[in-house]
Design a protein around this motif. Structure first.
Motif, mmCIF file in Angstrom:
data_model
loop_
_atom_site.group_PDB
_atom_site.id
_atom_site.type_symbol
_atom_site.label_atom_id
_atom_site.label_comp_id
_atom_site.label_asym_id
_atom_site.label_seq_id
_atom_site.Cartn_x
_atom_site.Cartn_y
_atom_site.Cartn_z
ATOM 1 N N THR A 101 23.329 -25.061 -13.696
ATOM 2 C CA THR A 101 23.277 -26.112 -12.682
ATOM 3 C C THR A 101 24.555 -26.941 -12.707
ATOM 4 N N ALA A 102 25.017 -27.327 -11.535
ATOM 5 C CA ALA A 102 26.339 -27.926 -11.385
ATOM 6 C C ALA A 102 26.348 -29.419 -11.715
ATOM 7 N N VAL A 114 29.721 -27.659 -3.035
ATOM 8 C CA VAL A 114 28.874 -27.702 -4.220
ATOM 9 C C VAL A 114 28.290 -29.103 -4.345
ATOM 10 N N VAL A 151 27.685 -20.008 -5.089
ATOM 11 C CA VAL A 151 26.920 -21.248 -5.233
ATOM 12 C C VAL A 151 25.642 -21.133 -4.421
ATOM 13 N N VAL A 170 25.184 -22.352 -9.927
ATOM 14 C CA VAL A 170 26.500 -21.712 -9.868
ATOM 15 C C VAL A 170 26.458 -20.471 -10.740
ATOM 16 N N VAL A 193 31.704 -28.084 -12.501
ATOM 17 C CA VAL A 193 32.387 -27.541 -11.335
ATOM 18 C C VAL A 193 33.406 -28.578 -10.877
ATOM 19 N N THR A 216 29.253 -31.842 -10.961
ATOM 20 C CA THR A 216 30.492 -31.753 -10.187
ATOM 21 C C THR A 216 31.491 -32.820 -10.612
ATOM 22 N N CYS A 257 25.803 -18.892 -15.520
ATOM 23 C CA CYS A 257 24.792 -19.252 -14.532
ATOM 24 C C CYS A 257 24.180 -20.564 -15.000
ATOM 25 N N GLY A 292 28.119 -18.748 0.434
ATOM 26 C CA GLY A 292 28.200 -19.349 -0.893
ATOM 27 C C GLY A 292 29.342 -18.927 -1.782
ATOM 28 N N ASP A 306 23.159 -27.896 -7.812
ATOM 29 C CA ASP A 306 23.138 -26.538 -7.263
ATOM 30 C C ASP A 306 23.300 -25.518 -8.395
#
Length: 228
Positions: A56-57, A160, A175, A166, A84, A59, A54, A38, A164
């Protein structure tokens, strides 16, 4: 080949409880707890030393020298999300600065990880808006070419998926797949408890040679001690 011009507005995020559980641990602990998986490449660094995130992604797939899709992505951010951003090819231009950080924070976003450049670092530090980037670069970008939002991306060699978890700190970025978040958090808790026990033994003067039973394999490997 990655499809361009797509924005997925519905994604499956890791649960808030799992994100909060993972937030308690360091990147190195989580990486080890997940089976040494990861990690993003070590060139992704916090733009100021105390940056930590910290979440949630959400993207983003960017085109080189073009930050259009970061503005598109800001609309998809929900509280607790981390942007991300990957790029279709290597680019270190300054895709992100304090104005976009202000926009993302207003939507509830908690940071950015980008395999590219960012700028306005002094302002980002003053805002305490955590950014982890490939480079710091004042070079500006345009808004002309479509990428995509909330598609799977490879960011600094790490896959990613939207939703997910991060985690970023001074040691790098890791990740955790949303489907593994709860299990990895529990493994990290167990690993940290085990390390605390070892820390106490080291503080008491015990050597790693004995704690890890290294002497016999070292002797078998041919290690010799010479006193004269």
């Amino acid at each position: 080949m990655q499809e361009l011009g797509i924005v997925h507005r519905t994604i499956n995020r890791a649960s808030r409880a799992d994100v909060e559980a993972l937030a308690a641990f360091a990147v190195s602990t989580i990486h080890e707890a997940m089976g040494r998986l990861g990690l993003m490449r070590p060139y992704i660094r916090p733009v100021y030393p105390t940056a930590r995130l910290c979440g949630t992604a959400v993207t983003v797939l960017l085109q080189p020298g073009d930050n259009w899709m970061l503005h598109v992505a800001a609309e998809q951010v929900q509280p607790g999300d981390v942007l991300v951003a990957a790029c279709t090819t290597e680019c270190e231009d300054g895709f992100f600065g304090d104005l976009l950080a202000t926009s993302v924070r207003a939507q509830g976003g908690v940071g950015l990880v980008i395999d590219g450049g960012c700028r306005d670092v002094a302002s980002l530090q003053e805002m305490d808006f955590p950014v982890f980037s490939r480079a710091i670069n004042s070079k500006g970008t345009i808004k002309a070419t479509l990428g995509s939002v909330n598609v799977p991306v490879v960011c600094a060699n790490a896959l990613v998926n939207p939703g997910d978890v991060v985690i970023g700190d001074i040691d790098g970025v890791v990740v955790v797949p949303a489907s593994r978040a709860a299990d990895v958090a529990e493994s990290a808790r167990q690993r940290e408890a085990n390390e605390e026990g070892k820390r106490q033994r080291f503080e008491a003067g015990e050597l790693g040679l004995d704690m890890y039973s290294m002497r016999q394999p070292l002797e078998a490997a041919g290690l010799r001690y010479i006193d004269s």
